[in-house]
Design a protein around this motif. Structure first.
Motif, mmCIF file in Angstrom:
data_model
loop_
_atom_site.group_PDB
_atom_site.id
_atom_site.type_symbol
_atom_site.label_atom_id
_atom_site.label_comp_id
_atom_site.label_asym_id
_atom_site.label_seq_id
_atom_site.Cartn_x
_atom_site.Cartn_y
_atom_site.Cartn_z
ATOM 1 N N ARG A 120 -0.481 0.304 -6.171
ATOM 2 C CA ARG A 120 -0.848 -1.217 -6.622
ATOM 3 C C ARG A 120 0.379 -1.958 -7.479
ATOM 4 N NH1 ARG A 120 -6.247 0.010 -9.299
ATOM 5 N NH2 ARG A 120 -6.377 -2.233 -9.360
ATOM 6 N N ASN A 121 1.279 -1.449 -7.770
ATOM 7 C CA ASN A 121 2.407 -2.056 -8.683
ATOM 8 C C ASN A 121 3.362 -2.761 -7.588
ATOM 9 O OD1 ASN A 121 1.271 -1.486 -10.986
ATOM 10 N ND2 ASN A 121 2.455 0.613 -11.179
ATOM 11 N N ASN A 122 3.551 -2.420 -6.227
ATOM 12 C CA ASN A 122 4.428 -2.933 -5.398
ATOM 13 C C ASN A 122 3.780 -3.743 -4.315
ATOM 14 O OD1 ASN A 122 6.356 -3.283 -3.496
ATOM 15 N ND2 ASN A 122 7.637 -1.480 -3.959
ATOM 16 N N VAL A 123 3.314 -4.956 -4.288
ATOM 17 C CA VAL A 123 2.627 -5.485 -3.282
ATOM 18 C C VAL A 123 3.215 -5.814 -1.995
ATOM 19 C CG1 VAL A 123 1.259 -7.602 -2.809
ATOM 20 C CG2 VAL A 123 1.444 -6.919 -5.252
ATOM 21 N N SER A 124 4.391 -5.777 -2.094
ATOM 22 C CA SER A 124 5.151 -5.974 -0.593
ATOM 23 C C SER A 124 5.128 -4.587 0.039
ATOM 24 C CB SER A 124 6.667 -6.400 -0.817
ATOM 25 O OG SER A 124 7.356 -5.712 -1.542
ATOM 26 N N ALA A 125 5.346 -3.548 -0.597
ATOM 27 C CA ALA A 125 5.205 -2.055 -0.116
ATOM 28 C C ALA A 125 3.934 -1.705 0.316
ATOM 29 C CB ALA A 125 5.861 -1.117 -1.039
ATOM 30 N N ASN A 126 2.917 -2.142 -0.467
ATOM 31 C CA ASN A 126 1.442 -1.888 0.143
ATOM 32 C C ASN A 126 1.180 -2.999 1.234
ATOM 33 O OD1 ASN A 126 -1.251 -1.486 -0.274
ATOM 34 N ND2 ASN A 126 -1.775 -3.018 -1.844
ATOM 35 N N ARG A 127 1.315 -3.971 1.362
ATOM 36 C CA ARG A 127 1.231 -4.810 2.602
ATOM 37 C C ARG A 127 2.004 -4.034 3.843
ATOM 38 N NH1 ARG A 127 -0.561 -10.322 2.084
ATOM 39 N NH2 ARG A 127 0.812 -10.840 3.884
ATOM 40 N N LYS A 128 3.133 -3.849 3.674
ATOM 41 C CA LYS A 128 3.875 -3.118 4.832
ATOM 42 C C LYS A 128 3.138 -1.905 5.014
ATOM 43 C CE LYS A 128 8.364 -1.265 5.978
ATOM 44 N NZ LYS A 128 9.567 -1.026 5.752
ATOM 45 N N LYS A 129 2.592 -1.089 4.609
ATOM 46 C CA LYS A 129 1.747 0.104 4.681
ATOM 47 C C LYS A 129 0.688 -0.017 5.407
ATOM 48 C CE LYS A 129 0.956 4.434 2.744
ATOM 49 N NZ LYS A 129 0.757 5.756 1.736
ATOM 50 N N VAL A 130 -0.053 -1.036 4.753
ATOM 51 C CA VAL A 130 -1.359 -1.337 5.424
ATOM 52 C C VAL A 130 -0.907 -1.867 7.059
ATOM 53 C CG1 VAL A 130 -3.353 -3.132 5.445
ATOM 54 C CG2 VAL A 130 -2.468 -1.842 3.364
ATOM 55 N N GLN A 131 -0.204 -2.791 6.941
ATOM 56 C CA GLN A 131 0.159 -3.304 8.516
ATOM 57 C C GLN A 131 0.608 -2.240 9.454
ATOM 58 O OE1 GLN A 131 0.103 -6.783 9.330
ATOM 59 N NE2 GLN A 131 -0.239 -5.495 11.118
ATOM 60 N N GLU A 132 1.379 -1.394 8.969
ATOM 61 C CA GLU A 132 1.652 -0.220 9.802
ATOM 62 C C GLU A 132 0.392 0.568 10.185
ATOM 63 O OE1 GLU A 132 4.469 1.830 7.774
ATOM 64 O OE2 GLU A 132 6.196 0.608 7.763
ATOM 65 N N GLU A 133 -0.647 0.841 9.199
ATOM 66 C CA GLU A 133 -1.660 1.494 9.682
ATOM 67 C C GLU A 133 -2.386 0.804 10.705
ATOM 68 O OE1 GLU A 133 -4.474 4.817 9.730
ATOM 69 O OE2 GLU A 133 -2.436 4.591 9.401
ATOM 70 N N VAL A 134 -2.738 -0.401 10.496
ATOM 71 C CA VAL A 134 -3.527 -1.401 11.484
ATOM 72 C C VAL A 134 -2.882 -1.509 12.446
ATOM 73 C CG1 VAL A 134 -3.979 -4.021 11.622
ATOM 74 C CG2 VAL A 134 -4.227 -2.778 9.546
ATOM 75 N N ASP A 135 -1.441 -1.552 12.702
ATOM 76 C CA ASP A 135 -0.838 -1.535 14.092
ATOM 77 C C ASP A 135 -0.974 -0.392 14.867
ATOM 78 O OD1 ASP A 135 0.264 -3.951 13.592
ATOM 79 O OD2 ASP A 135 2.231 -3.401 12.962
ATOM 80 N N ARG A 136 -0.868 0.654 14.260
ATOM 81 C CA ARG A 136 -1.452 2.081 14.729
ATOM 82 C C ARG A 136 -2.818 2.014 15.423
ATOM 83 N NH1 ARG A 136 -4.176 6.430 14.113
ATOM 84 N NH2 ARG A 136 -4.894 5.697 12.110
ATOM 85 N N ILE A 137 -3.831 1.560 14.801
ATOM 86 C CA ILE A 137 -5.257 1.688 14.900
ATOM 87 C C ILE A 137 -5.372 0.537 16.274
ATOM 88 C CG2 ILE A 137 -7.373 0.871 14.279
ATOM 89 C CD1 ILE A 137 -6.850 1.784 11.414
ATOM 90 N N LEU A 138 -4.782 -0.551 16.187
ATOM 91 C CA LEU A 138 -4.952 -1.505 17.285
ATOM 92 C C LEU A 138 -4.376 -0.916 18.617
ATOM 93 C CD1 LEU A 138 -4.088 -4.970 15.357
ATOM 94 C CD2 LEU A 138 -6.603 -4.097 16.183
ATOM 95 N N ASP A 139 -3.095 -0.225 18.567
ATOM 96 C CA ASP A 139 -2.731 0.533 19.602
ATOM 97 C C ASP A 139 -3.616 1.490 20.127
ATOM 98 O OD1 ASP A 139 -0.116 -0.685 19.591
ATOM 99 O OD2 ASP A 139 0.601 0.648 18.382
#
Length: 269
Positions: free
Chosen positions: A223-242
């Motif tokens: 929660r203290n690192n927004v950019s890392a948070n967004r990157k991790k979320v995006q990676e998980e979303v990309d996996r789900i969309l694949d």
């Protein structure tokens, strides 16, 4: 059945259908007479002489619509349907610019939906009822190539020589819209606001849940690192969309569906 229809709807609404054909069926003469609406209106007409035509189209629209409308949303589904009808009509006019019988039917739109579905879920086995009797299980990718090949072959060797009254060119035009819609409109516009070029999914109403805080997502985030948070979320979303592209929306677990819904809170910030 035909005698009953003729008795109930004599004159322009009987077998001749002269009124409906004149004002709403599609051919070059109608377009040159500035009846531009016939480029779409033809797809809402069917002849009472061919029960299989209308029943086949309505079954196709019903089953394909149930699967695609939750994915695309109402507006984009309508865009795909009408776009397939429009290009299907234009394809027919281009090949019959010197005349040709009036064309009617929703087949171009249904073929557009079919092409989109086959590209969306190429590996998901589906069972079809051949002639509404014989069950046949096939992967959509093979159905796609068979439909495309048959439409192209029949256009060149049956429709153009005048050996068939079926507008195979309209089917082909509808499929081209389905291909274009999947490869450009769907992949380009169904993305999160971060600019990802991967498609996302609009959940059906019965699956939508009230949005929760971003930190309730199904995996831990910093929660203290927004950019890392967004990157991790995006990676998980990309996996789900694949996974959706490969196996369909039904293959997702409850946690993955929840992640997709909640990820919008993080990625839209």
């Amino acid at each position: 059945l035909q005698q009953m229809l003729n008795a109930m709807f004599p004159g322009p609404f009987g077998r001749d259908n002269s009124f409906m054909t004149h004002w709403f069926a599609l051919n070059m003469e109608s377009v040159l007479s500035l009846k531009i609406w016939t480029l779409l209106s033809y797809s809402f007409l069917h002849s009472t002489d061919s029960l299989f035509h209308i029943v086949g189209n309505m079954f196709g629209l019903f089953f394909l619509g149930r699967m695609l409308e939750p994915v695309l949303g109402k507006q984009r589904f309508l865009m795909l349907y009408l776009g397939s009808a429009l290009l299907g009509g234009l394809a027919y006019l281009i090949l019959h610019f010197q005349g040709g019988a009036p064309v009617i039917g929703a087949s171009a739109s249904v073929f557009g939906l079919l092409a989109f579905f086959c590209l969306l879920r190429p590996e998901q086995p589906i069972t079809l009822l051949l002639f509404f009797i014989i069950p046949v299980t096939v992967k959509p990718k093979w159905l796609f190539w068979a439909s495309l090949g048959i439409s192209a072959f029949a256009t060149l060797f049956y429709e153009l020589p005048g050996r068939s009254a079926v507008a195979h060119s309209a089917h082909l035009g509808g499929m081209l819209v389905g291909i274009f819609f999947f490869r450009t409109v769907y992949k380009a516009n169904f993305a999160f606001s971060t600019g990802s070029n991967r498609p996302t999914v609009e959940l059906p109403d019965w699956l939508k849940r009230k949005k929760k805080a971003a930190d309730s997502i199904s995996y831990s985030v910093n929660r203290n690192n927004v950019s890392a948070n967004r990157k991790k979320v995006q990676e998980e979303v990309d996996r789900i969309l694949d996974k959706i592209n490969a196996h369909g929306f039904g293959s997702l677990s409850d946690d993955e569906k929840k992640t997709l819904d909640q990820a919008k809170d993080i990625l839209s910030r």
